[in-house]
Design an enzyme around this catalytic site. Structure first.
Site, mmCIF file in Angstrom:
data_model
loop_
_atom_site.group_PDB
_atom_site.id
_atom_site.type_symbol
_atom_site.label_atom_id
_atom_site.label_comp_id
_atom_site.label_asym_id
_atom_site.label_seq_id
_atom_site.Cartn_x
_atom_site.Cartn_y
_atom_site.Cartn_z
ATOM 1 N N SER A 1 10.066 -10.076 -12.047
ATOM 2 C CA SER A 1 10.950 -10.985 -11.285
ATOM 3 C C SER A 1 12.444 -10.664 -11.405
ATOM 4 O O SER A 1 13.163 -10.839 -10.413
ATOM 5 C CB SER A 1 10.637 -12.459 -11.558
ATOM 6 O OG SER A 1 10.474 -12.684 -12.918
ATOM 7 N N GLN B 1 3.341 2.430 10.169
ATOM 8 C CA GLN B 1 2.932 2.522 8.760
ATOM 9 C C GLN B 1 3.831 1.616 7.904
ATOM 10 O O GLN B 1 3.374 0.922 6.998
ATOM 11 C CB GLN B 1 3.040 3.971 8.280
ATOM 12 C CG GLN B 1 2.123 4.900 9.057
ATOM 13 C CD GLN B 1 2.256 6.361 8.639
ATOM 14 O OE1 GLN B 1 3.211 6.756 7.996
ATOM 15 N NE2 GLN B 1 1.285 7.161 9.024
ATOM 16 N N TRP B 2 5.097 1.634 8.233
ATOM 17 C CA TRP B 2 6.117 0.899 7.463
ATOM 18 C C TRP B 2 5.858 -0.612 7.471
ATOM 19 O O TRP B 2 6.000 -1.302 6.470
ATOM 20 C CB TRP B 2 7.465 1.207 8.121
ATOM 21 C CG TRP B 2 8.678 0.982 7.315
ATOM 22 C CD1 TRP B 2 9.094 -0.190 6.752
ATOM 23 C CD2 TRP B 2 9.683 1.964 6.995
ATOM 24 N NE1 TRP B 2 10.290 0.003 6.115
ATOM 25 C CE2 TRP B 2 10.670 1.304 6.252
ATOM 26 C CE3 TRP B 2 9.838 3.313 7.289
ATOM 27 C CZ2 TRP B 2 11.820 1.954 5.790
ATOM 28 C CZ3 TRP B 2 10.974 3.956 6.828
ATOM 29 C CH2 TRP B 2 11.943 3.285 6.084
ATOM 30 N N HIS C 1 4.019 -3.066 5.041
ATOM 31 C CA HIS C 1 4.629 -3.603 3.816
ATOM 32 C C HIS C 1 5.223 -4.952 4.162
ATOM 33 O O HIS C 1 6.302 -5.042 4.742
ATOM 34 C CB HIS C 1 5.660 -2.611 3.267
ATOM 35 C CG HIS C 1 5.015 -1.310 2.892
ATOM 36 N ND1 HIS C 1 4.590 -1.048 1.617
ATOM 37 C CD2 HIS C 1 4.660 -0.235 3.637
ATOM 38 C CE1 HIS C 1 4.010 0.148 1.594
ATOM 39 N NE2 HIS C 1 4.051 0.659 2.813
ATOM 40 N N ARG C 2 4.470 -6.009 3.797
ATOM 41 C CA ARG C 2 4.772 -7.344 4.322
ATOM 42 C C ARG C 2 5.865 -8.072 3.561
ATOM 43 O O ARG C 2 6.345 -9.102 3.986
ATOM 44 C CB ARG C 2 3.490 -8.200 4.281
ATOM 45 C CG ARG C 2 2.409 -7.682 5.173
ATOM 46 C CD ARG C 2 1.052 -8.182 4.733
ATOM 47 N NE ARG C 2 0.634 -7.512 3.497
ATOM 48 C CZ ARG C 2 -0.504 -7.743 2.868
ATOM 49 N NH1 ARG C 2 -1.335 -8.636 3.344
ATOM 50 N NH2 ARG C 2 -0.809 -7.084 1.764
ATOM 51 N N ILE D 1 14.801 -3.846 17.312
ATOM 52 C CA ILE D 1 15.314 -3.792 18.689
ATOM 53 C C ILE D 1 14.202 -4.260 19.637
ATOM 54 O O ILE D 1 13.030 -3.956 19.420
ATOM 55 C CB ILE D 1 15.789 -2.365 19.045
ATOM 56 C CG1 ILE D 1 16.416 -2.325 20.432
ATOM 57 C CG2 ILE D 1 14.674 -1.361 18.965
ATOM 58 C CD1 ILE D 1 17.046 -0.977 20.763
ATOM 59 N N SER D 2 14.573 -4.994 20.685
ATOM 60 C CA SER D 2 13.574 -5.509 21.614
ATOM 61 C C SER D 2 13.508 -4.645 22.870
ATOM 62 O O SER D 2 14.496 -4.514 23.587
ATOM 63 C CB SER D 2 13.934 -6.944 22.009
ATOM 64 O OG SER D 2 13.177 -7.323 23.135
ATOM 65 N N ARG E 1 4.848 5.264 -0.720
ATOM 66 C CA ARG E 1 5.318 6.146 0.358
ATOM 67 C C ARG E 1 6.034 7.403 -0.135
ATOM 68 O O ARG E 1 6.357 8.268 0.683
ATOM 69 C CB ARG E 1 6.208 5.345 1.321
ATOM 70 C CG ARG E 1 5.499 4.164 1.966
ATOM 71 C CD ARG E 1 4.245 4.569 2.723
ATOM 72 N NE ARG E 1 3.559 3.413 3.324
ATOM 73 C CZ ARG E 1 2.478 3.499 4.067
ATOM 74 N NH1 ARG E 1 1.925 4.670 4.329
ATOM 75 N NH2 ARG E 1 1.915 2.412 4.561
HETATM 76 C C1 LIG Z 1 -1.430 6.934 1.961
HETATM 77 C C2 LIG Z 1 -1.728 5.645 2.670
HETATM 78 C C3 LIG Z 1 -2.753 5.597 3.604
HETATM 79 C C4 LIG Z 1 -3.042 4.393 4.273
HETATM 80 N N1 LIG Z 1 -4.031 4.378 5.218
HETATM 81 C C5 LIG Z 1 -4.296 3.231 5.898
HETATM 82 C C6 LIG Z 1 -5.302 3.158 6.910
HETATM 83 O O1 LIG Z 1 -5.987 4.134 7.173
HETATM 84 N N2 LIG Z 1 -5.492 2.018 7.582
HETATM 85 C C7 LIG Z 1 -4.778 0.878 7.302
HETATM 86 O O2 LIG Z 1 -4.981 -0.149 7.937
HETATM 87 N N3 LIG Z 1 -3.812 0.908 6.346
HETATM 88 C C8 LIG Z 1 -3.552 2.032 5.648
HETATM 89 N N4 LIG Z 1 -2.551 2.047 4.699
HETATM 90 C C9 LIG Z 1 -1.782 0.821 4.459
HETATM 91 C C10 LIG Z 1 -2.215 0.117 3.147
HETATM 92 O O3 LIG Z 1 -3.565 -0.300 3.236
HETATM 93 C C11 LIG Z 1 -1.311 -1.099 2.871
HETATM 94 O O4 LIG Z 1 -1.447 -2.022 3.924
HETATM 95 C C12 LIG Z 1 0.146 -0.709 2.779
HETATM 96 O O5 LIG Z 1 0.312 0.384 1.921
HETATM 97 C C13 LIG Z 1 0.959 -1.912 2.254
HETATM 98 O O6 LIG Z 1 0.604 -2.139 0.927
HETATM 99 P P1 LIG Z 1 0.653 -3.584 0.303
HETATM 100 O O7 LIG Z 1 -0.242 -4.534 1.032
HETATM 101 O O8 LIG Z 1 0.401 -3.427 -1.178
HETATM 102 O O9 LIG Z 1 2.208 -3.940 0.504
HETATM 103 P P2 LIG Z 1 2.940 -5.310 0.832
HETATM 104 O O10 LIG Z 1 2.499 -5.880 2.115
HETATM 105 O O11 LIG Z 1 4.399 -5.041 0.646
HETATM 106 O O12 LIG Z 1 2.486 -6.264 -0.306
HETATM 107 C C14 LIG Z 1 2.911 -6.076 -1.650
HETATM 108 C C15 LIG Z 1 1.938 -6.798 -2.543
HETATM 109 O O13 LIG Z 1 2.042 -8.195 -2.290
HETATM 110 C C16 LIG Z 1 0.759 -8.794 -2.359
HETATM 111 N N5 LIG Z 1 0.459 -9.399 -1.045
HETATM 112 C C17 LIG Z 1 1.188 -9.294 0.079
HETATM 113 N N6 LIG Z 1 0.637 -10.006 1.063
HETATM 114 C C18 LIG Z 1 -0.466 -10.558 0.554
HETATM 115 C C19 LIG Z 1 -1.477 -11.411 1.074
HETATM 116 N N7 LIG Z 1 -1.448 -11.858 2.321
HETATM 117 N N8 LIG Z 1 -2.468 -11.791 0.259
HETATM 118 C C20 LIG Z 1 -2.520 -11.372 -1.016
HETATM 119 N N9 LIG Z 1 -1.598 -10.564 -1.579
HETATM 120 C C21 LIG Z 1 -0.591 -10.167 -0.798
HETATM 121 C C22 LIG Z 1 -0.207 -7.694 -2.766
HETATM 122 O O14 LIG Z 1 -0.330 -7.680 -4.160
HETATM 123 C C23 LIG Z 1 0.480 -6.439 -2.305
HETATM 124 O O15 LIG Z 1 0.096 -5.297 -3.040
HETATM 125 C C24 LIG Z 1 -2.267 3.226 3.999
HETATM 126 C C25 LIG Z 1 -1.249 3.291 3.043
HETATM 127 C C26 LIG Z 1 -0.963 4.475 2.382
HETATM 128 C C27 LIG Z 1 0.159 4.494 1.374
#
Ligand SMILES: Cc1cc2nc3c(=O)[nH]c(=O)nc-3n(C[C@H](O)[C@H](O)[C@H](O)COP(=O)(O)OP(=O)(O)OC[C@H]3O[C@@H](n4cnc5c(N)ncnc54)[C@H](O)[C@@H]3O)c2cc1C
Length: 281
Positions: free
Chosen positions: A69, A89-90, A93-94, A101-102, A200
């Site tokens: 934290s 891809q970006w 990361h939620r 931009i719209s 990434r």
């Molecule tokens: C090399 C690579 C290949 C990939 N290939 C694919 C693919 O083929 N298809 C595909 O769809 N995606 C793919 N992804 C995307 C991957 O599955 C993740 O969606 C992406 O990396 C974001 O990761 P994240 O959810 O940990 O990140 P964030 O969304 O930033 O979340 C960070 C952390 O917050 C927590 N969190 C966030 N939201 C929630 C929630 N709603 N509920 C519970 N916990 C939550 C989790 O602990 C999460 O790890 C790929 C990613 C990489 C790096």
């Protein structure tokens, strides 16, 4: 202590760092820095900043032990121009806030990504998601580049003529390709930026997004160098082992010649890969 002013960060603020053929990353603003992480971690003890060495030790301790934290107290706002396929891809990361931009409101610019010749390769035979490490022959790569450019030109010409005919921009754009550049403001805290960078900057991530991650990491180092150093040491440079892998590791460290029979095939391959992995420092 009031607002954290970090001279190295001030020096790069608002500068555009180019990525790919037409993209960039620009740090618009930052909040906090190494000192803010230390300050917020020490609030529980009512203590202020100590010596440089003690502060660096505290940051390292926090990172090593997943006390995440305090890292959320450092916040960045970036302006980023990136191709739509990278944005796809970006956006997964939620844990960030963004404004893009719209294409409904604005006419999209004639900016497309064409990979450099050395980045054009065949489908990898051992990695279903990636490209081969070997680039194509230059003449072949130029042919691919020309094909990309011709399709982009045609798509943009069709888009422009629909816009000129008065077709709604939100419809005129729908055939534009994933190589079109978009732009957004992206705000994220250091803890979540580290998570983004871990995924990434990894060799498994697509090269195009990796190049953006490299620039983001360089900018984060300006704002919070000690945090980034600990992240590089413990997270980027480290690996985790499963139970079975640890057994294999202990067996090797003991110098045991006996085959544990624990790891074989793909599991053994993955283990060997882990031993070779980690970021060289
Ligand atoms: C090399 C690579 C290949 C990939 N290939 C694919 C693919 O083929 N298809 C595909 O769809 N995606 C793919 N992804 C995307 C991957 O599955 C993740 O969606 C992406 O990396 C974001 O990761 P994240 O959810 O940990 O990140 P964030 O969304 O930033 O979340 C960070 C952390 O917050 C927590 N969190 C966030 N939201 C929630 C929630 N709603 N509920 C519970 N916990 C939550 C989790 O602990 C999460 O790890 C790929 C990613 C990489 C790096």
């Amino acid at each position: 202590m009031g607002h954290c002013l970090v001279p190295a960060a001030e020096a790069v603020l608002d500068k555009e760092f180019p990525v790919l053929n037409k993209g960039f990353v620009r740090m618009v603003d930052y909040l906090g820095g190494d000192d803010r992480v230390v300050q917020s971690a020490r609030v529980s003890y009512g203590e202020g900043t100590k010596s440089y060495r003690e502060d660096a030790g505290l940051i390292d301790y926090l990172l090593r032990n997943s006390h995440t934290s305090p890292f959320e107290q450092v916040v960045f706002t970036f302006h980023i121009k990136l191709p739509i396929f990278v944005a796809r891809q970006w956006i997964r990361h939620r844990t960030a806030r963004l404004n893009e931009i719209s294409g409904r409101y604005s006419v999209m610019k004639d900016d497309f990504y064409v990979p450099a010749a050395e980045d054009i390769a065949l489908q990898s035979t051992d990695n279903k998601q990636g490209r081969s490490a070997e680039a194509l022959e230059p003449a072949q790569a130029e042919k691919v580049r020309a094909a990309f450019a011709a399709d982009q030109k045609a798509a943009y010409a069709a888009y422009s003529s629909l816009v000129e005919e008065g077709i709604a921009r939100e419809l005129a754009r729908i055939n534009l390709p994933l190589s079109l550049y978009t732009e957004w403001y992206w705000q994220i805290d250091l803890h979540n930026l580290f998570h983004f960078l871990k995924l990434r900057l990894d060799a498994h991530a697509q090269k195009e997004i990796r190049l953006y991650a490299e620039v983001l990491f360089d900018l984060a180092k300006k704002v919070a160098p000690r945090c980034c150093e600990s992240f590089e040491r413990h997270i980027l440079g480290g690996v985790s082992f499963s139970n079975e892998e640890l057994t294999e590791l202990r067996r090797r460290l003991d110098g045991s010649k006996e085959d544990s029979g624990g790891l074989s095939g793909k599991d053994l391959e993955r283990f060997e890969e882990k031993l070779q992995s980690g970021r060289q420092m």
